[in-house]
Design a protein around this motif. Structure first.
Motif, PDB file in Angstrom:
ATOM      1  N   MET A 123       0.831  -1.209   0.000  1.00  0.00           N
ATOM      2  CA  MET A 123       0.000   0.000   0.000  1.00  0.00           C
ATOM      3  C   MET A 123       0.857   1.246   0.000  1.00  0.00           C
ATOM      4  O   MET A 123       0.603   2.195  -0.747  1.00  0.00           O
ATOM      5  N   ARG A 124       1.879   1.247   0.847  1.00  0.00           N
ATOM      6  CA  ARG A 124       2.790   2.395   0.905  1.00  0.00           C
ATOM      7  C   ARG A 124       3.469   2.609  -0.442  1.00  0.00           C
ATOM      8  O   ARG A 124       3.551   3.741  -0.937  1.00  0.00           O
ATOM      9  N   ASN A 125       3.944   1.528  -1.055  1.00  0.00           N
ATOM     10  CA  ASN A 125       4.652   1.646  -2.332  1.00  0.00           C
ATOM     11  C   ASN A 125       3.731   2.144  -3.441  1.00  0.00           C
ATOM     12  O   ASN A 125       4.183   2.828  -4.372  1.00  0.00           O
ATOM     13  N   SER A 126       2.426   1.807  -3.353  1.00  0.00           N
ATOM     14  CA  SER A 126       1.504   2.283  -4.388  1.00  0.00           C
ATOM     15  C   SER A 126       1.374   3.799  -4.340  1.00  0.00           C
ATOM     16  O   SER A 126       1.176   4.449  -5.384  1.00  0.00           O
ATOM     17  N   ILE A 127       1.485   4.380  -3.150  1.00  0.00           N
ATOM     18  CA  ILE A 127       1.454   5.839  -3.024  1.00  0.00           C
ATOM     19  C   ILE A 127       2.706   6.444  -3.664  1.00  0.00           C
ATOM     20  O   ILE A 127       2.625   7.444  -4.403  1.00  0.00           O
ATOM     21  N   PHE A 128       3.865   5.853  -3.396  1.00  0.00           N
ATOM     22  CA  PHE A 128       5.111   6.345  -3.997  1.00  0.00           C
ATOM     23  C   PHE A 128       5.045   6.261  -5.523  1.00  0.00           C
ATOM     24  O   PHE A 128       5.473   7.181  -6.227  1.00  0.00           O
ATOM     25  N   ALA A 129       4.500   5.147  -6.033  1.00  0.00           N
ATOM     26  CA  ALA A 129       4.386   4.994  -7.489  1.00  0.00           C
ATOM     27  C   ALA A 129       3.448   6.062  -8.054  1.00  0.00           C
ATOM     28  O   ALA A 129       3.735   6.660  -9.106  1.00  0.00           O
ATOM     29  N   GLY A 130       2.341   6.308  -7.363  1.00  0.00           N
ATOM     30  CA  GLY A 130       1.413   7.335  -7.816  1.00  0.00           C
ATOM     31  C   GLY A 130       2.029   8.717  -7.822  1.00  0.00           C
ATOM     32  O   GLY A 130       1.836   9.493  -8.766  1.00  0.00           O
ATOM     33  N   LEU A 131       2.788   9.029  -6.769  1.00  0.00           N
ATOM     34  CA  LEU A 131       3.458  10.334  -6.699  1.00  0.00           C
ATOM     35  C   LEU A 131       4.490  10.489  -7.812  1.00  0.00           C
ATOM     36  O   LEU A 131       4.684  11.595  -8.331  1.00  0.00           O
ATOM     37  N   PRO A 178       5.317  14.746 -11.908  1.00  0.00           N
ATOM     38  CA  PRO A 178       5.776  15.065 -13.267  1.00  0.00           C
ATOM     39  C   PRO A 178       4.632  15.399 -14.224  1.00  0.00           C
ATOM     40  O   PRO A 178       4.772  16.281 -15.075  1.00  0.00           O
ATOM     41  N   ALA A 179       3.495  14.694 -14.074  1.00  0.00           N
ATOM     42  CA  ALA A 179       2.359  14.983 -14.960  1.00  0.00           C
ATOM     43  C   ALA A 179       1.844  16.406 -14.721  1.00  0.00           C
ATOM     44  O   ALA A 179       1.513  17.115 -15.684  1.00  0.00           O
ATOM     45  N   HIS A 239      -7.364  21.514 -16.252  1.00  0.00           N
ATOM     46  CA  HIS A 239      -7.516  20.177 -16.837  1.00  0.00           C
ATOM     47  C   HIS A 239      -6.241  19.367 -16.613  1.00  0.00           C
ATOM     48  O   HIS A 239      -6.307  18.161 -16.335  1.00  0.00           O
ATOM     49  N   GLY A 240      -5.097  20.042 -16.733  1.00  0.00           N
ATOM     50  CA  GLY A 240      -3.828  19.362 -16.472  1.00  0.00           C
ATOM     51  C   GLY A 240      -3.724  18.898 -15.032  1.00  0.00           C
ATOM     52  O   GLY A 240      -3.196  17.810 -14.751  1.00  0.00           O
ATOM     53  N   LEU A 241      -4.237  19.702 -14.106  1.00  0.00           N
ATOM     54  CA  LEU A 241      -4.223  19.317 -12.693  1.00  0.00           C
ATOM     55  C   LEU A 241      -5.113  18.095 -12.462  1.00  0.00           C
ATOM     56  O   LEU A 241      -4.726  17.149 -11.761  1.00  0.00           O
ATOM     57  N   TRP A 242      -6.322  18.093 -13.048  1.00  0.00           N
ATOM     58  CA  TRP A 242      -7.208  16.948 -12.906  1.00  0.00           C
ATOM     59  C   TRP A 242      -6.635  15.706 -13.596  1.00  0.00           C
ATOM     60  O   TRP A 242      -6.801  14.574 -13.108  1.00  0.00           O
ATOM     61  N   LEU A 243      -5.949  15.901 -14.722  1.00  0.00           N
ATOM     62  CA  LEU A 243      -5.298  14.771 -15.386  1.00  0.00           C
ATOM     63  C   LEU A 243      -4.234  14.165 -14.479  1.00  0.00           C
ATOM     64  O   LEU A 243      -4.154  12.937 -14.333  1.00  0.00           O
ATOM     65  N   ALA A 244      -3.429  15.013 -13.841  1.00  0.00           N
ATOM     66  CA  ALA A 244      -2.390  14.512 -12.945  1.00  0.00           C
ATOM     67  C   ALA A 244      -3.004  13.738 -11.775  1.00  0.00           C
ATOM     68  O   ALA A 244      -2.522  12.666 -11.391  1.00  0.00           O
ATOM     69  N   PHE A 245      -4.092  14.274 -11.218  1.00  0.00           N
ATOM     70  CA  PHE A 245      -4.766  13.604 -10.103  1.00  0.00           C
ATOM     71  C   PHE A 245      -5.351  12.262 -10.550  1.00  0.00           C
ATOM     72  O   PHE A 245      -5.251  11.253  -9.834  1.00  0.00           O
ATOM     73  N   THR A 246      -5.944  12.237 -11.747  1.00  0.00           N
ATOM     74  CA  THR A 246      -6.500  10.991 -12.274  1.00  0.00           C
ATOM     75  C   THR A 246      -5.405   9.960 -12.525  1.00  0.00           C
ATOM     76  O   THR A 246      -5.575   8.766 -12.242  1.00  0.00           O
ATOM     77  N   LEU A 247      -4.265  10.419 -13.048  1.00  0.00           N
ATOM     78  CA  LEU A 247      -3.138   9.505 -13.281  1.00  0.00           C
ATOM     79  C   LEU A 247      -2.584   8.963 -11.962  1.00  0.00           C
ATOM     80  O   LEU A 247      -2.138   7.811 -11.896  1.00  0.00           O
ATOM     81  N   PHE A 248      -2.614   9.785 -10.911  1.00  0.00           N
ATOM     82  CA  PHE A 248      -2.215   9.283  -9.593  1.00  0.00           C
ATOM     83  C   PHE A 248      -3.113   8.122  -9.171  1.00  0.00           C
ATOM     84  O   PHE A 248      -2.638   7.067  -8.747  1.00  0.00           O
ATOM     85  N   MET A 249      -4.421   8.314  -9.292  1.00  0.00           N
ATOM     86  CA  MET A 249      -5.370   7.260  -8.923  1.00  0.00           C
ATOM     87  C   MET A 249      -5.180   6.020  -9.795  1.00  0.00           C
ATOM     88  O   MET A 249      -5.210   4.873  -9.307  1.00  0.00           O
ATOM     89  N   LEU A 250      -4.982   6.228 -11.099  1.00  0.00           N
ATOM     90  CA  LEU A 250      -4.811   5.114 -12.032  1.00  0.00           C
ATOM     91  C   LEU A 250      -3.541   4.328 -11.717  1.00  0.00           C
ATOM     92  O   LEU A 250      -3.548   3.087 -11.693  1.00  0.00           O
ATOM     93  N   THR A 251      -2.447   5.050 -11.489  1.00  0.00           N
ATOM     94  CA  THR A 251      -1.181   4.384 -11.193  1.00  0.00           C
ATOM     95  C   THR A 251      -1.257   3.607  -9.894  1.00  0.00           C
ATOM     96  O   THR A 251      -0.775   2.471  -9.782  1.00  0.00           O
ATOM     97  N   ARG A 252      -1.895   4.216  -8.892  1.00  0.00           N
ATOM     98  CA  ARG A 252      -2.039   3.544  -7.606  1.00  0.00           C
ATOM     99  C   ARG A 252      -2.876   2.272  -7.751  1.00  0.00           C
ATOM    100  O   ARG A 252      -2.526   1.219  -7.211  1.00  0.00           O
ATOM    101  N   SER A 253      -3.977   2.363  -8.471  1.00  0.00           N
ATOM    102  CA  SER A 253      -4.816   1.185  -8.683  1.00  0.00           C
ATOM    103  C   SER A 253      -4.057   0.098  -9.436  1.00  0.00           C
ATOM    104  O   SER A 253      -4.107  -1.085  -9.066  1.00  0.00           O
TER     105      SER A 253
END
Length: 454
Positions: A388-396, A401-402, A417-431
């Motif tokens: 779980m901890r590592n998934s946060i690091f991967a998302g960050l 950078p995004a 839109h770029g900010l929301w894209l970065a946030f969405t990519l964080f969620m996607l990467t974590r998942s």
């Protein structure tokens, strides 16, 4: 009921639903308290009191959320002890968690002055509101031991698959808080200090009730409290390890949310307000998804403790079925009724228009974030907290950078839109990271030794 019947898909779904619905109802009571606080203080003749309560409540939301590991860690380890049918471990995990909660709570009170000053400085309110918020916070901090002990108690009961206690305690807490809000502010003429005292009294009332429920539950458990398990620091190794990784994971999430808010604020008040409205969409979805994730914690933890991997897989599938159904319903509701929900949350035309521009991100978000919620529950139950901890690091590693690329490459009109894209990519990467970890663990140690689990 036979083992095969108890691990059937229908039985597993019934267990998930039985555990989830009290948690979902409990979550619904949380915004109700915030609405009452706002309504009571918002009718005072000076807006500075509302600003003070808003600042103070925000400070404690972040502060106490950071110690949410006391609930999660206790749930995972207790559910595994239940699976091992080791009542002595169940008892001593409660004692250890309560002692940790008392120690952290006492430390927060001892160092309250610098913590409050730092927190309010970071929130950057007006001088008048900050002064009143400091008065509010000096009172609220007195409930820290009770709040953290309640986390431990809730986690302990959930680990024993008793989620109705969560509902009972939170309904009591919020009910007492609301009544005392009305008594102190409207009845006795107090201001923001009355709201703070109402919360403190409600928290200690909930603790008293929780300890009474604990005393009843202990009568049903065999085993006994062991002095060396409670007093020897070396006996806390597993609990400290689990909680430390959960704390780091939570700090990462706090940073993500704080960074998102600050970058929205940098684009002006209208964008900040629009983003805040849309974050409520995520919060609404989380109320239901958290219920199924918490149910997964209890059931998968018990399966891990008992080493019943077919039952483990069935619990995960059942929780996933409900979670995906919820996420799909939320996405459809936001697509069809998002504009109406925005209008319900704000009456400001410019904020409505701005929020509508970013509504498509909300339609996609539940379908992307659902895996993070679900697998958090699975990994907490299995106490696989490093993943779980590592998934946060991967998302960050993707999120920051995004965001930077969006700032550098997008025109000003598309920056948010770029900010929301970065946030969405964080969620996607974590998942995606949690899914990869889950698949790897199911192929290795989360499977029957004699044959592959389906």
């Amino acid at each position: 009921m036979s083992r095969s019947e108890s691990s059937s898909p229908g039985a597993a779904r019934r267990r998930i639903l039985a555990l989830a619905w009290p948690i979902i109802l409990s979550n619904i009571t949380v915004p109700l308290l915030g609405l009452v606080d706002t309504a009571v203080v918002g009718h005072l003749p000076d807006s500075r009191y509302l600003a003070a309560v808003t600042l103070g409540a925000t400070l404690f939301s972040f502060l106490y959320w950071g110690f949410g590991f006391l609930r999660m860690g206790t749930t995972g380890l207790t559910s595994q002890a239940v699976g091992r049918e080791n009542d002595t471990d169940v008892r001593n995990l409660l004692g250890q968690s309560l002692l940790i909660a008392a120690g952290i709570g006492a430390a927060l009170i001892m160092f309250s002055h610098p913590l409050i000053r730092l927190g309010l400085w970071l929130l950057d309110g007006s001088d008048v509101a900050t002064a009143l918020a400091a008065e509010y916070a000096e009172i609220r901090i007195l409930s820290a031991p009770a709040v953290l002990a309640n986390y431990a108690i809730l986690g302990w009961f959930l680990g024993q698959q008793n989620s109705r206690v969560t509902l009972a305690i939170l309904v009591l807490t919020n009910g007492v808080n609301i009544l005392l809000d009305l008594l102190f502010v409207i009845g006795l003429g107090m201001t923001s200090d009355g709201v703070a005292w109402a919360t403190v009294i409600a928290d200690y009332t909930a603790l008293t009730f929780g300890l009474w429920l604990v005393s009843r539950q202990l009568r049903w458990l065999s085993g006994r409290f062991l002095r060396h398990r409670l007093l020897a620091v070396s006996a806390y190794g597993e609990l400290f390890s689990v909680n430390a990784n959960l704390f780091v994971r939570t700090l990462g999430l706090l940073f993500v949310m704080a960074f998102f808010t600050s970058r929205g604020a940098a684009q002006g008040d209208t964008v900040l307000a629009a983003n805040a409205v849309l974050l409520q969409f995520i919060m609404l979805t989380s109320y239901a998804l958290d219920g199924f994730a918490h149910a997964a914690e209890a059931l998968t933890g018990r399966s891990v403790g008992a080493r019943r991997w077919t039952e483990f897989a069935q619990s995960v599938r059942s929780a996933a079925w409900f979670s995906l159904l919820t996420a799909g319903t939320a996405a459809l509701a936001f697509a069809l009724g998002g504009e109406a929900l925005i209008a319900l949350l704000t009456g400001l035309p410019e904020v409505r228009e701005t929020a509508s521009t970013y509504l498509p991100w909300m339609v996609a978000m539940p379908l992307i974030a659902v895996w993070g919620y679900l697998l958090d529950g699975v990994f907490i139950g299995a106490t696989a907290i490093r993943e779980m901890r590592n998934s946060i690091f991967a998302g960050l590693a993707v999120y920051l950078p995004a965001w930077w690329l969006g700032q550098a490459l997008l025109p000003e009109a598309l920056i948010n839109h770029g900010l929301w894209l970065a946030f969405t990519l964080f969620m996607l990467t974590r998942s995606a990271t949690l899914i990869a970890y889950y698949c790897q663990r199911r192929r290795s140690d989360w499977r029957d030794a004699s044959h592959d689990a389906s």
